[in-house]
Design a protein around this motif. Structure first.
Motif, PDB file in Angstrom:
ATOM      1  N   GLU A 125       0.836  -1.214   0.000  1.00 52.66           N
ATOM      2  CA  GLU A 125       0.000   0.000   0.000  1.00 52.66           C
ATOM      3  C   GLU A 125       0.870   1.265   0.000  1.00 52.66           C
ATOM      4  N   ASP A 126       1.996   1.228   0.725  1.00 50.77           N
ATOM      5  CA  ASP A 126       2.920   2.364   0.733  1.00 50.77           C
ATOM      6  C   ASP A 126       3.491   2.609  -0.667  1.00 50.77           C
ATOM      7  N   VAL A 127       3.858   1.517  -1.324  1.00 51.23           N
ATOM      8  CA  VAL A 127       4.423   1.618  -2.674  1.00 51.23           C
ATOM      9  C   VAL A 127       3.364   2.155  -3.635  1.00 51.23           C
ATOM     10  N   GLU A 128       2.142   1.655  -3.520  1.00 48.38           N
ATOM     11  CA  GLU A 128       1.053   2.129  -4.387  1.00 48.38           C
ATOM     12  C   GLU A 128       0.797   3.620  -4.160  1.00 48.38           C
ATOM     13  N   ARG A 129       0.847   4.036  -2.918  1.00 49.87           N
ATOM     14  CA  ARG A 129       0.628   5.448  -2.606  1.00 49.87           C
ATOM     15  C   ARG A 129       1.728   6.320  -3.221  1.00 49.87           C
ATOM     16  N   HIS A 130       2.949   5.827  -3.151  1.00 49.25           N
ATOM     17  CA  HIS A 130       4.070   6.573  -3.732  1.00 49.25           C
ATOM     18  C   HIS A 130       3.893   6.737  -5.245  1.00 49.25           C
ATOM     19  N   VAL A 131       3.516   5.659  -5.904  1.00 46.93           N
ATOM     20  CA  VAL A 131       3.293   5.715  -7.356  1.00 46.93           C
ATOM     21  C   VAL A 131       2.139   6.662  -7.681  1.00 46.93           C
ATOM     22  N   SER A 132       1.100   6.612  -6.880  1.00 45.93           N
ATOM     23  CA  SER A 132      -0.045   7.501  -7.089  1.00 45.93           C
ATOM     24  C   SER A 132       0.378   8.965  -6.970  1.00 45.93           C
ATOM     25  N   ASN A 133       1.254   9.254  -6.007  1.00 48.60           N
ATOM     26  CA  ASN A 133       1.771  10.622  -5.845  1.00 48.60           C
ATOM     27  C   ASN A 133       2.589  11.060  -7.051  1.00 48.60           C
ATOM     28  N   ILE A 134       3.357  10.124  -7.599  1.00 51.05           N
ATOM     29  CA  ILE A 134       4.130  10.435  -8.812  1.00 51.05           C
ATOM     30  C   ILE A 134       3.186  10.828  -9.942  1.00 51.05           C
ATOM     31  N   LEU A 135       2.135  10.019 -10.140  1.00 47.57           N
ATOM     32  CA  LEU A 135       1.197  10.278 -11.241  1.00 47.57           C
ATOM     33  C   LEU A 135       0.513  11.634 -11.091  1.00 47.57           C
ATOM     34  N   SER A 136       0.265  12.034  -9.862  1.00 47.69           N
ATOM     35  CA  SER A 136      -0.433  13.305  -9.631  1.00 47.69           C
ATOM     36  C   SER A 136       0.462  14.513  -9.860  1.00 47.69           C
ATOM     37  N   GLY A 137       1.771  14.272 -10.089  1.00 53.18           N
ATOM     38  CA  GLY A 137       2.683  15.381 -10.366  1.00 53.18           C
ATOM     39  C   GLY A 137       3.364  15.959  -9.136  1.00 53.18           C
ATOM     40  N   LEU A 138       3.345  15.211  -8.034  1.00 47.21           N
ATOM     41  CA  LEU A 138       3.938  15.710  -6.796  1.00 47.21           C
ATOM     42  C   LEU A 138       5.426  16.007  -6.955  1.00 47.21           C
ATOM     43  N   TYR A 139       6.128  15.252  -7.812  1.00 47.26           N
ATOM     44  CA  TYR A 139       7.584  15.413  -7.940  1.00 47.26           C
ATOM     45  C   TYR A 139       8.005  15.985  -9.286  1.00 47.26           C
ATOM     46  N   SER A 140       7.057  16.244 -10.173  1.00 48.26           N
ATOM     47  CA  SER A 140       7.421  16.691 -11.522  1.00 48.26           C
ATOM     48  C   SER A 140       7.611  18.201 -11.578  1.00 48.26           C
ATOM     49  N   LEU A 141       8.319  18.642 -12.605  1.00 42.80           N
ATOM     50  CA  LEU A 141       8.537  20.062 -12.813  1.00 42.80           C
ATOM     51  C   LEU A 141       7.209  20.746 -13.098  1.00 42.80           C
ATOM     52  N   GLY A 142       6.872  21.734 -12.316  1.00 40.34           N
ATOM     53  CA  GLY A 142       5.621  22.456 -12.518  1.00 40.34           C
ATOM     54  C   GLY A 142       4.384  21.715 -12.053  1.00 40.34           C
ATOM     55  N   GLY A 143       4.557  20.550 -11.430  1.00 42.62           N
ATOM     56  CA  GLY A 143       3.415  19.802 -10.929  1.00 42.62           C
ATOM     57  C   GLY A 143       2.551  19.175 -11.996  1.00 42.62           C
ATOM     58  N   SER A 144       3.104  18.977 -13.198  1.00 38.11           N
ATOM     59  CA  SER A 144       2.313  18.388 -14.285  1.00 38.11           C
ATOM     60  C   SER A 144       2.151  16.882 -14.081  1.00 38.11           C
ATOM     61  N   PRO A 145       1.066  16.300 -14.584  1.00 42.39           N
ATOM     62  CA  PRO A 145       0.858  14.855 -14.453  1.00 42.39           C
ATOM     63  C   PRO A 145       2.070  14.080 -14.974  1.00 42.39           C
ATOM     64  N   ASP A 146       2.355  12.964 -14.325  1.00 38.15           N
ATOM     65  CA  ASP A 146       3.602  12.268 -14.616  1.00 38.15           C
ATOM     66  C   ASP A 146       3.365  10.782 -14.834  1.00 38.15           C
TER      67      ASP A 146
END
Length: 332
Positions: free
Chosen positions: A119-140
């Motif tokens: 579940e922790d890993v799934e949450r991390h991936v979900s955060n990536i997709l939402s743009g939490l770590y991308s430049l400008g917060g764009s979907p990733d």
């Protein structure tokens, strides 16, 4: 104190050929990097696929996740993989990278020993997709790669994380290099700003020139205690040829190539940067300007091997670490 003074006055910085951000941005990035090519390096998935086309080795791709629906299938994707890395395709500065060293009793164990559930890993991936770590917060998109089994001879120089090698490539010539060694202070990440040790490397040989941590001289790894003067990057010529070949691969004239050493596969391309930072000058104790000026005077159309040989001949340096060790021994 004398070491700091060498880097304090603007005239001394100019004398050492130090370039600042304005000159880097206008003279080199603005002139030699077409903006239309940026997506090739800003998106790690595009970089990886492009590298495969050019025969440049990268960590093996396990899979990608591009939708929230796909997050629930991550467990199936990871079955059979005892270690892996999850990273955002558009992330920068090491943000959002999750390294799992092994899987024990359905628990995903990080290099630090901390455990994650599925579940922790799934949450991390979900955060990536939402743009939490991308430049400008764009979907990733989340990229999942096999774990790098880094070169055993380098294990004494790092703490928990994989050391990487940054090579600045200008017009296809490798002009300056450093290794970034993770520490406890950097939380196992090869990030100089967070406290990793930066080690300037001799372009001719891959041997350590000098070490820096938090902008101060460093002669041994702060956690392992291992002497930096003995550090030599294996398969150095292969690594430089790989880095230099990224010029043809991307078309970018001013480029930062981040490489790793895998014990089975040798040098691998980790990622590319069209706007590489300037801290490499501090780790080398020398500015980039003279080297870049020399390369600008060279003809076009030179083969990769010739460019590497040219750089190794003209940019060779003597290690300051060895000098320091010799001085210490003679005074003992």
């Amino acid at each position: 104190m004398s070491w700091l003074q060498n880097w304090t006055w603007p005239t001394r910085l100019r004398d050492k050929g130090i370039i600042g951000m304005n000159r880097r941005n206008i003279r080199y990035i603005g002139r030699y990097n077409s903006r239309r090519l940026y997506p090739l390096v800003d998106d790690k998935l595009k970089t990886k696929l492009l590298a495969q086309q050019y025969g440049i080795t990268t960590p093996e791709l396990i899979g990608t996740v591009g939708t929230q629906f796909g997050v629930k299938h991550i467990g199936d994707m990871l079955t059979g993989h005892n270690g892996f890395v999850i990273k955002p395709a558009k992330g920068s500065g090491g943000k959002g990278i999750l390294v799992i060293e092994k899987v024990v009793d359905n628990q995903f164990v990080k290099p630090s020993g901390a455990q994650q559930t599925l579940e922790d890993v799934e949450r991390h991936v979900s955060n990536i997709l939402s743009g939490l770590y991308s430049l400008g917060g764009s979907p990733d998109v989340a990229i999942i790669e096999t774990l790098i089994n880094f070169e055993e001879s380098l294990m004494a120089y790092t703490y928990e994380g994989v050391p990487d090698i940054r090579v600045i490539v200008f017009k296809g010539y490798p002009v300056m290099a450093m290794m970034r060694l993770s520490t406890a202070a950097s939380d196992g990440k090869a990030n100089l700003h967070q406290g990793a040790v930066g080690v300037g490397l001799n372009i001719a040989t891959g041997e350590a020139l000098r070490g820096v941590q938090f902008d101060r001289p460093c002669f041994s790894h702060p956690d392992t205690g291992h002497d930096l003067a003995s550090l030599v990057v294996p398969q150095w010529d292969t690594l430089l040829n790989l880095a230099a070949g990224c010029y043809e691969m991307t078309g970018l004239g001013y480029l930062g190539t981040d490489m790793v050493l895998d014990r089975q596969h040798g040098p691998m391309l980790l990622e590319l940067n069209a706007r590489p930072g300037l801290a490499i000058q501090m780790t080398n104790g020398e500015g980039l300007r003279r080297r870049l000026d020399l390369i600008e005077r060279q003809p076009e159309g030179v083969a990769v091997e010739e460019r590497v040989a040219f750089a190794q001949h003209h940019f060779a340096r003597k290690s300051e670490l060895v000098e320091t060790s010799d001085t210490t021994l003679s005074s003992a």
